[in-house]
Design an enzyme around this catalytic site. Structure first.
Site, PDB file in Angstrom:
ATOM      1  N   ASP A 387      13.659  16.016   3.289  1.00 48.83           N
ATOM      2  CA  ASP A 387      14.223  14.953   4.122  1.00 48.83           C
ATOM      3  C   ASP A 387      13.900  15.255   5.587  1.00 48.83           C
ATOM      4  OD1 ASP A 387      15.760  12.762   4.808  1.00 48.83           O
ATOM      5  OD2 ASP A 387      17.622  13.928   4.905  1.00 48.83           O
ATOM      6  N   GLU A 390      10.043  13.239   9.267  1.00 51.45           N
ATOM      7  CA  GLU A 390       9.203  12.292  10.063  1.00 51.45           C
ATOM      8  C   GLU A 390       8.404  13.002  11.158  1.00 51.45           C
ATOM      9  OE1 GLU A 390      12.410  11.772   9.200  1.00 51.45           O
ATOM     10  OE2 GLU A 390      11.851  10.424   7.585  1.00 51.45           O
ATOM     11  N   ASP A 465      17.923   5.639   4.597  1.00 50.11           N
ATOM     12  CA  ASP A 465      19.356   5.361   4.774  1.00 50.11           C
ATOM     13  C   ASP A 465      19.658   3.869   4.843  1.00 50.11           C
ATOM     14  OD1 ASP A 465      19.585   8.061   4.731  1.00 50.11           O
ATOM     15  OD2 ASP A 465      19.807   8.291   6.906  1.00 50.11           O
TER      16      ASP A 465
END
Ligand code: GLC
Length: 782
Positions: A387, A390, A465
């Site tokens: 996670d 990015e 999310d």
């Protein structure tokens, strides 16, 4: 202009010193590159799969007064002598796509770097699709989007960019589809006739104008060819296609075991439990909080005893802590990213101040693979969830690294402007490699939030999310379709929404949709209430269970569709535009989609709806719930009580069903049900089977079964051909022919006439048992 040729590559050198390089990689893929003085000599791509083989093409070169023509086997590229503009045509000299202003290069005023730009003419009636992780309507005509991987908590419809950057689009006009993959990792932008109605352009804030033109004419073939270029994952373990339960966070140990036990108590089939960041010691990756998980291997073992696999989250940020072994190793070996002037790149994430491994360095990836492998081997976890890759930061403007941060880029040192979009991809690449150890003999499950083109080779993904809202349910169906047509099939959403709490009805409707998404997981932030299937009352529990059970019955179908994806590059989920691009009514549809060749779905996306309009593509279909035959090519009103979502099966399809299990491998399957849907002149279905995990299948230990059905008004025939030598556990097929319009007077099993006593007929359905070893055909006659 002068031309040089090297096999299937043509270099056209213009008087201005720019080289246009056309490489016919295959009959249907041409790489188009523009080299200018500043271009890097070393061309390097993270996106292109090393297993892709450029077979080349036989290309005839001719010229006329205005252009050079490069005629390949399937496509012709025409280059204008004066302005170097190109047109790409099919064999009938019909245009696929053509340059408007074509290539443009310019210094970038802000960065001192440059931009590269390409402009194409919008063809009459052209529609655009693809681009992976975009939150707007599937049809991109009139839109502009940006590719820059971003952590966007609670992203909104139309919000852009979000987590993934996949610069690939499809254009369709006059029934002809093609694709363009702009393999440039810098921040890029695509404008599909938004700024100027007649122009589609794409540009990047650095790097090369390097794109791949992929010919169709069918959309599905464009996606298959693009996917062959950028790769597919290996076949996942079958359990990874089962239901998975997650929350931020199930912790401590007792809570995890309680959730697992409740799933079994409520008889909710489930294969995996996820551990979110709170299992760690102060959010330090590869550590455990001893007060909550005193014996991690024991937690994992206890879950295993109940039939669950454990998946643990691992983020990229490494806590700045001289006492912490991962930090120490990273410092000793110089593995962390640095700013341009030398200091480490420091940013805040869950643990507070962190340094970040440079995953674009092969040595760093090797180290990371080792850390993951130790973690797996010590604890027995079966999957890793990457996670925040990015990479996401909390406090810095832009929520990611500053542009000047340096990266190795596999020996092509560069700034973060170039490496940003591949950072997450290189992280999951290193993570997934942890399973590449023969003695482990386990297929990996890695999931990722961020991605660049090609990341599908290493990981499954979820859409980030999202919110517990009806709008986000629409986004969920759109999002998975879009990722799938962008080469990324193994995707799903946080069922019920990550943020906020869904109503029981919304949770049920979401579960029904997700049953047909390859990655099938409930996950939520946990701040707003419980999100286990039993948290929404009796009715929601019952319907959720029914659908999760349906998913477990469908596992052999899902697995076979996955097999088609990894061997033929066929997207698992297909929007209606891809099912029938020649029917203009499909080009604006978003809600409906197909899973594999035979199942057509349409989620219910509104509260209180007990029916909805569904566009049925051309052809004949059977309503799964009623066995009614429907003629497609139109929109129809379909009943959708809370217990059902519109589900149709292509006439003639054979859908293999497992018995319901609480988890994959719970029991040995002794009978395989074949649901056979009457109708259609000739329909082909496939069943792929192997041991469900491990690598024996790569040595040929698998079966590919091909079913063919032939129906007329008063006859029906089913044929089975098997290739391979995997020995499944079941000894019989239960064959269930649905929607039979006649009562058969003659029945042949394996070409032998049998008595009517051997079958059971009720409500237009016929049931018969057949020995697996001998079964090859069933024939019915009125
Ligand atoms: C991010 C992820 C979410 C996860 C949370 C805590 O928001 O997207 O899935 O639960 O971080 O790790």
């Amino acid at each position: 202009m002068s031309i040089a040729q090297e096999e299937s590559r043509f270099s056209l050198i213009t008087s201005e010193g720019c080289t246009l390089e056309l490489t016919f990689l295959t009959e249907n893929i041409v790489q188009v590159r523009y080299l200018v003085e500043e271009s890097e000599s070393n061309h390097f791509s993270y996106a292109i799969d090393s297993r892709f083989t450029a077979s080349g093409d036989v290309v005839q070169t001719t010229e006329n007064q205005i252009s050079y023509l490069f005629q390949g086997t399937q496509i012709c590229v025409e280059v204008n002598k004066e302005n170097c503009g190109i047109r790409i045509l099919n064999l009938n000299e019909e245009v696929y796509c053509e340059d408007e202003r074509g290539f443009h290069w310019e210094e970038h005023e802000t960065f001192g770097g440059h931009i590269v730009k390409m402009g194409k003419v919008v063809q009459e009636g052209e529609h655009y699709y693809g681009m992976g992780d975009k939150t707007m309507h599937l049809n991109l005509r009139g839109r502009r989007v940006t590719n820059w991987a971003m952590d966007v908590y609670g992203f909104k419809k139309e919000e852009d960019p979000i987590y993934k950057a996949i610069p690939f689009y499809l254009g369709v006009h006059h029934g002809r589809a093609y694709g363009i993959f702009f393999d440039n990792t810098f921040r890029s932008h695509f404008d599909f006739g938004s700024e100027r109605r007649s122009v589609t352009s794409f540009w990047a804030e650095g790097g090369e104008m390097n794109y791949y033109f992929v010919a169709g004419p069918e959309m599905v073939d464009v996606v298959r060819r693009y996917t062959s270029l950028t790769g597919v994952p290996e076949l996942p373990p079958m359990w990874a296609l089962g239901y998975q339960q997650s929350k931020w966070s199930y912790s401590p140990h007792d809570k995890v075991i309680e959730v697992a036990s409740k799933l079994r108590e409520h008889e909710i089939p489930c294969d995996a439990i996820y551990l979110d960041i709170d299992y760690m010691h102060g959010f330090r990756c590869f550590t455990w909080d001893q007060s909550k998980f005193p014996d991690p291997a024991d937690t994992v073992q206890q879950l295993k005893n109940r039939g669950f696999k454990t998946v643990a989250i691992v983020d990229p940020g490494i806590k700045v802590d001289p006492e912490y072994f991962v930090f120490q190793e990273g410092m000793e070996q110089n593995y962390f990213c640095r700013r341009a002037d030398g200091p480490y790149m420091k940013g805040k994430v869950w643990p507070g101040d962190c340094y970040f491994p440079d995953f674009t360095h092969p040595r760093v990836r090797k180290w990371w693979t080792g850390l993951c492998r130790d973690f797996i081997e010590k604890t027995g976890i079966r999957g890793i969830w990457n996670d925040m890759n990015e990479p996401a930061l909390f406090e810095i403007e832009g929520k990611t690294f500053p542009d000047d941060v340096r990266h190795d880029f596999d020996g092509n040192p560069c700034s973060h402007r170039k490496a940003h979009n591949v950072y997450g991809m290189q992280m999951v690449r290193a993570t997934s490699k942890a399973w590449k150890k023969p003695t482990l003999n386990q297929r990996p499950l890695v999931i990722t939030r961020s991605a660049y083109a090609g990341t599908q080779r290493y990981a499954a993904s979820w859409t980030g999310d999202n919110i517990a809202s009806w709008e986000h349910l629409w986004l969920a169906t759109m999002h998975c379709q879009r990722l799938s047509v962008t080469g990324f099939s193994f995707v799903g959403t946080d069922i019920g929404g990550f943020i906020d709490h869904p109503s029981p009805e919304l949770y049920v409707r979401w579960m029904q949709l997700a049953t047909f998404h390859p990655f099938f997981r409930t996950h939520s932030s946990g701040d707003h209430g419980e999100q286990e299937p039993w948290s929404f009352g009796e009715e929601a529990l019952r319907v959720s269970r029914d659908f999760i059970e349906l998913r477990y019955r469908l596992l052999p179908y899902m697995y076979s569709v996955f097999y088609q994806y990894v061997t033929r590059f066929t997207p698992m989920i297909r929007p209606l535009s891809m099912v029938d691009q020649h029917d203009p009514d499909t080009l604006y549809r978003v809600d409906e989609f197909m899973l594999g060749d035979h199942l057509l779905l349409c989620p219910v996306l509104e509260p209180n709806a007990r029916s909805r309009y569904v566009y049925i593509p051309r052809g004949k279909w059977l309503n799964y719930w009623t066995n009614e035959t429907v003629e497609g090519g139109k929109e129809i009103l379909v009943e959708a009580p809370l217990e059902q979502i519109p589900l149709f099966v292509r006439q003639g399809a054979v859908i293999p069903f497992f018995p319901v299990m609480q988890f994959v491998g719970e029991k040995s399957i002794d009978q395989l049900t074949l649901l056979v849907f009457f109708g259609g002149e000739k329909t082909v279905s496939e069943l792929y089977e192997d041991s469900g995990d491990g690598y024996e299948y790569q040595k040929g230990v698998y079966n590919l079964k091909t079913f063919k059905t032939f129906s007329t008004e008063d006859t029906f025939k089913l044929q089975l051909k098997t290739s391979g030598h995997y020995e499944p556990t079941y000894s019989t097929y239960q064959i269930l022919v649905k929607g039979l319009p006649f009562i058969p007077s003659k029945i042949w099993l394996n070409e032998m006439l049998i008595s009517a006593d051997e079958v059971f007929i009720e409500n237009q359905s016929l049931t018969i048992l057949a020995e697996r070893n001998t079964f090859n055909s069933l024939r019915l006659e009125k």
